[in-house]
Design a protein around this motif. Structure first.
Motif, short mmCIF file in Angstrom:
data_model
loop_
_atom_site.label_atom_id
_atom_site.label_comp_id
_atom_site.label_asym_id
_atom_site.label_seq_id
_atom_site.Cartn_x
_atom_site.Cartn_y
_atom_site.Cartn_z
N LEU A 51 -1.75 4.82 6.13
CA LEU A 51 -0.20 5.27 4.50
C LEU A 51 -1.44 4.74 3.44
CD1 LEU A 51 2.35 6.89 5.00
CD2 LEU A 51 3.34 4.43 3.37
N PRO A 52 -2.81 5.50 3.35
CA PRO A 52 -3.60 5.15 2.26
C PRO A 52 -2.71 4.89 0.87
CG PRO A 52 -3.42 7.47 2.67
CD PRO A 52 -3.07 6.80 3.56
N ALA A 53 -2.71 3.69 -0.51
CA ALA A 53 -2.63 3.61 -1.46
C ALA A 53 -4.09 4.69 -2.35
CB ALA A 53 -2.61 1.77 -2.23
N ALA A 54 -4.27 5.66 -2.13
CA ALA A 54 -5.33 6.01 -2.82
C ALA A 54 -5.01 7.39 -2.58
CB ALA A 54 -6.29 5.30 -3.32
N PHE A 55 -5.76 8.64 -2.99
CA PHE A 55 -5.80 10.20 -3.25
C PHE A 55 -7.01 9.90 -1.98
CE2 PHE A 55 -3.91 10.07 -7.28
CZ PHE A 55 -2.66 10.99 -6.32
N GLU A 56 -7.57 10.98 -1.12
CA GLU A 56 -8.42 11.14 -0.54
C GLU A 56 -9.94 11.26 -1.25
OE1 GLU A 56 -8.71 14.62 0.99
OE2 GLU A 56 -8.26 14.72 3.21
N ASP A 57 -10.24 11.13 -3.03
CA ASP A 57 -11.25 10.80 -3.32
C ASP A 57 -11.37 9.29 -3.86
OD1 ASP A 57 -9.84 10.53 -5.44
OD2 ASP A 57 -10.36 12.04 -7.05
N SER A 106 -9.74 7.89 -5.78
CA SER A 106 -8.70 7.84 -7.17
C SER A 106 -7.51 6.92 -7.02
CB SER A 106 -9.00 8.94 -8.38
OG SER A 106 -8.16 10.38 -7.39
N VAL A 107 -6.32 6.50 -8.29
CA VAL A 107 -4.50 6.09 -7.89
C VAL A 107 -4.20 6.91 -8.95
CG1 VAL A 107 -4.99 4.38 -7.04
CG2 VAL A 107 -5.51 4.20 -8.69
N ASN A 108 -4.97 7.52 -9.45
CA ASN A 108 -4.76 9.22 -10.70
C ASN A 108 -4.73 10.03 -10.87
OD1 ASN A 108 -7.14 8.51 -12.26
ND2 ASN A 108 -6.13 6.75 -13.07
N GLY A 109 -4.67 10.85 -12.24
CA GLY A 109 -5.55 12.43 -11.72
C GLY A 109 -6.23 12.44 -12.94
N HIS A 127 2.08 4.25 -6.36
CA HIS A 127 2.71 2.81 -6.55
C HIS A 127 3.09 2.82 -4.75
CE1 HIS A 127 2.98 3.29 -10.98
NE2 HIS A 127 3.07 4.57 -10.61
N THR A 128 2.34 2.02 -4.48
CA THR A 128 2.32 0.90 -3.01
C THR A 128 3.52 -0.16 -3.12
OG1 THR A 128 0.11 1.40 -2.11
CG2 THR A 128 0.98 -0.24 -1.05
N ALA A 129 4.74 0.45 -2.49
CA ALA A 129 5.95 -0.86 -2.65
C ALA A 129 5.76 -1.62 -1.63
CB ALA A 129 6.86 0.03 -2.74
N ASN A 130 5.23 -0.99 -0.01
CA ASN A 130 5.30 -1.78 0.40
C ASN A 130 3.73 -1.70 1.31
OD1 ASN A 130 5.21 -3.54 3.04
ND2 ASN A 130 7.44 -3.17 3.50
N PRO A 131 2.95 -2.45 1.23
CA PRO A 131 1.59 -1.74 1.82
C PRO A 131 1.56 -0.92 2.98
CG PRO A 131 0.91 -3.65 0.27
CD PRO A 131 2.57 -3.55 0.71
N GLY A 132 1.52 -0.22 3.89
CA GLY A 132 1.33 0.40 5.27
C GLY A 132 2.16 1.36 6.01
#
Length: 315
Positions: free
Chosen positions: A132-138, A140-143, A155-160
């Protein structure tokens, strides 16, 4: 002056007078244009009221709650679209919960946020069980680098195990969870966004629920493991005291999988619905007969609930 082919020499006309002041501004200036990447603010500015929202979820073996409050248990083996509109594409890929079982669980989710001028580049989010990644495929974490790039964020509420994606440019929030070796999907979407699709995009589980051919018949289900229906009901009752569709989905999942951890998926789905539904009177849905879509609580709810449990007992 150049763009109107005017000479730089000679007399010029005085500037036009300011228009009347807008109410509340005290100035003869128009209000600034609404932010094109703030859906709620733009909608409220244009329509004088807040936008309407819809909720859909998929969890467990899997159970789909559609935007229109249908509640189906689905076979849907392989890849099926949950959403396919002008702004979003969401695909769930499912496989049997156990060898020889008709019930399936979602093992992979693919979400595409489509390119939107001024706001975001196209972004793809892909989750699989145990990834369950905390980023998009590229990465990035935004648009992206556009002026409204921050209107899409992860946003990662609970990693994984718990990721939230906020897309304020389309008034949408998505939650992805992993529990008991399966992925759950939950969305709050602006109604205008959810309805922005063509006739060719008619197959969407969040819109129409599961097709009749993919709705799982309980007579086809087989209990696995040593968990009895009484034990399953007791396990589910601890976190789901109301015997609604979430409770019965929980009982079904525990019996089919033989895994008590499936109780968490139904509990989390109910909590997401509590947070996302604009009308909490529709939070608890109760089973209906003859395949009629589930509706909110009625005087017949206790009877229908009992019939549903009896139906589960038939193996």
């Amino acid at each position: 002056m150049i763009q109107h082919n005017c000479s730089r020499q000679g007399p010029t006309a005085p500037p036009p007078p300011r228009g009347p002041a807008l109410p509340g501004t005290g100035l003869g200036l128009a209000l600034p244009a609404p932010d094109p990447c703030d859906y709620e603010g733009r909608f409220s500015r244009l329509h004088g009221r807040p936008p309407s929202f819809l909720h859909c979820a998929s969890f467990g073996d899997p159970h789909v709650r559609s935007f229109h409050h249908h509640f189906h248990t689905c076979r849907v083996q392989g890849a099926w679209p949950l959403l396919d509109n002008d702004f979003l594409f969401v695909q769930a890929t499912s496989s049997p919960v156990a060898l020889g079982a008709n019930a399936t669980t979602t093992r992979k989710l693919t979400i595409i946020f489509k390119n939107m001028q001024e706001c975001i580049d196209q972004k793809v989010y892909q989750a699989e069980v145990d990834n369950l990644p905390a980023a998009f495929e590229d990465g990035s974490v935004n648009g992206g680098d556009r002026p409204g790039g921050s209107s899409l964020s992860i946003h990662t509420a609970n990693p994984g195990s718990h990721v939230e994606i906020r897309a304020s440019y389309i008034g949408t929030t998505i939650i992805i969870r992993q529990t008991a070796g399966q992925l759950s999907f939950s969305i709050k979407a602006a109604e205008d966004v959810a309805r922005a699709f063509s006739a060719e995009q008619d197959l969407q589980l969040c819109v129409g629920g599961c097709p009749p051919s993919q709705q799982l018949s309980h007579s086809e289900s087989n209990r696995r493991g040593a968990i009895t229906i009484d034990t399953a009901r007791q396990l589910c009752k601890e976190g789901l005291p109301v015997e609604d569709a979430y409770f019965h989905s929980c009982v079904f999942d525990v019996l089919i999988s033989g895994d008590p951890n499936f109780t968490v998926a139904a509990q989390a789905a109910l909590e997401d619905a509590r947070a996302f539904l604009p009308d909490l009177e529709k939070l608890h849905l109760f089973p209906s007969d003859a395949g009629i879509p589930l509706s909110s609580a009625t005087l017949l709810a206790p009877l229908l609930s009992g019939l549903f449990v009896l139906w589960l007992c038939i193996q």
